[in-house]
Design an enzyme around this catalytic site. Structure first.
Site, PDB file in Angstrom:
ATOM      1  CG  ASP A 262      -1.762  -3.443   4.885  1.00 36.79           C
ATOM      2  OD1 ASP A 262      -2.012  -3.042   3.738  1.00 36.79           O
ATOM      3  OD2 ASP A 262      -2.094  -4.578   5.292  1.00 36.79           O
TER       4      ASP A 262
ATOM      5  CG  ASP B 113      -2.058  -0.956   1.120  1.00 34.05           C
ATOM      6  OD1 ASP B 113      -2.260  -1.509   0.021  1.00 34.05           O
ATOM      7  OD2 ASP B 113      -2.747  -1.177   2.127  1.00 34.05           O
TER       8      ASP B 113
ATOM      9  CE  LYS C 156      -4.925  -4.941   5.584  1.00 30.00           C
ATOM     10  NZ  LYS C 156      -5.066  -5.715   4.322  1.00 30.00           N
TER      11      LYS C 156
END
Length: 338
Positions: free
Chosen positions: A257, A244, A259
């Site tokens: 990351d 990412d 989420k």
């Protein structure tokens, strides 16, 4: 007999009395000095304890008044237990399961990778496209090595959602989740590339506006973005993935990351296999020749649709090393199955 009558008279009327002798009719004057008990005697108070049925409670009273410190010892108690219940079963304490170690150990940090002293790269973050290859992805490896417990809970959640939404409704729900995630990542990418806030259309998009509001306080601590939506591959262990973001978070270079979640996940353990995914990406970057830097930290950011502040879960080098070992085990399990 005369004495008894005399005592009765003394108890009734102290003072000067006449004593009538049993042997004659003469009255003999007699002076008596009475004690204060006799003079000022009062009506005796009734003791409430005397009205208790003493026969009924005599055993209890006896046990309390005759109590002494117990003479029992641990040894005598053990003897009594043996008589009543038998001797205790002797067994060894359970042996802790040995911690598994990967058979093919590869370090998280690449000792052979040379980092240039001066970065001559442009200010734009790296963005390498993901190429089709026979290498398995990090996501695929984790999905195919789920524990029985993880599989059970995942399937139970799926069946519950199908029961509520129907098969078509559940398919539409998962499709929307992926779409929201893609839009959210695209909005973050535009923010990092322009170093400005998201566009007006993105801020007003009802599907991702809450997520963007949720991560605002985290974005303030992110700087020096080095990679965005960029492919990585571990040349030695032969797996690949799509990172990412690689940037500094509070001064430390991290694999980040992003989420999305509809439920709060305030602790790292609530993120399930996400730490393994981050550790896998870190190892891949460090062993990928396309990247002239190495990473030792990770960050998992949980953004919420309702706009509540996101939970950033920072992974220091020690924690990343622990999850790296677990990732290597999952990778070995996947290779054994395939």
């Amino acid at each position: 007999l005369v004495r008894m009558k005399l005592l009765q008279l003394l108890a009734r009327k102290p003072g000067k009395i006449l004593l009538q002798l049993a042997f004659g009719q003469k009255q003999v004057p007699y002076l008596c000095l009475a004690t204060s008990t006799c003079l000022y005697s009062k009506k005796k108070k009734v003791n409430s304890y005397e009205q208790v049925d003493q026969e009924k409670y005599k055993n209890l009273v006896y046990s309390v008044t005759s109590y002494k410190t117990s003479a029992q010892t641990p040894e005598t108690i053990l003897e009594e237990d043996n008589l009543l219940y038998g001797s205790p079963a002797k067994h060894r304490p359970p042996v802790k399961a040995e911690t598994k170690t990967p058979k093919n150990w590869v370090p998280l940090i690449n000792p052979n990778k040379r980092i240039p002293l001066l970065n001559s790269d442009s200010d734009l973050p790296m963005k390498i496209s993901l190429q089709k290859t026979k290498m398995p992805s990090v996501t695929r490896i984790l999905q195919q090595t789920l524990s029985p417990q993880q599989t059970f809970y995942l399937e139970r959640w799926k069946q519950k959602m199908i029961l509520e939404l129907g098969k078509d409704g559940f398919a539409e729900y998962t499709k929307n989740l992926f779409l929201q995630g893609a839009l959210f990542h695209a909005a973050l990418e535009s923010i990092f590339l322009s170093e400005e806030t998201a566009s007006k259309e993105q801020r007003e998009d009802i599907d991702i506006s809450g997520y963007l509001s949720s991560v605002q306080h985290v974005l303030e601590d992110v700087s020096e973005v080095k990679a965005l939506e960029s492919a990585v591959q571990h040349e030695t262990l032969q797996y690949l993935g799509l990172v990412d973001c690689v940037a500094k978070y509070r001064g430390q270079l991290c694999v980040i990351d992003w989420k999305t979640s509809e439920k709060p996940k305030p602790f790292l353990k609530n993120t399930y296999d996400n730490p393994l995914q981050v550790a896998a990406y870190i190892g891949a970057i460090n062993h990928d020749a396309n990247y002239n830097f190495q990473v030792s930290c990770g960050l998992i950011v949980i953004a919420y649709k309702n706009g509540s502040p996101a939970h950033p879960h920072f992974m220091d080098p020690d924690l990343c090393s622990q999850y790296w070992s677990k990732w290597l085990l999952r990778l070995e399990e996947y290779k054994d199955k395939n």
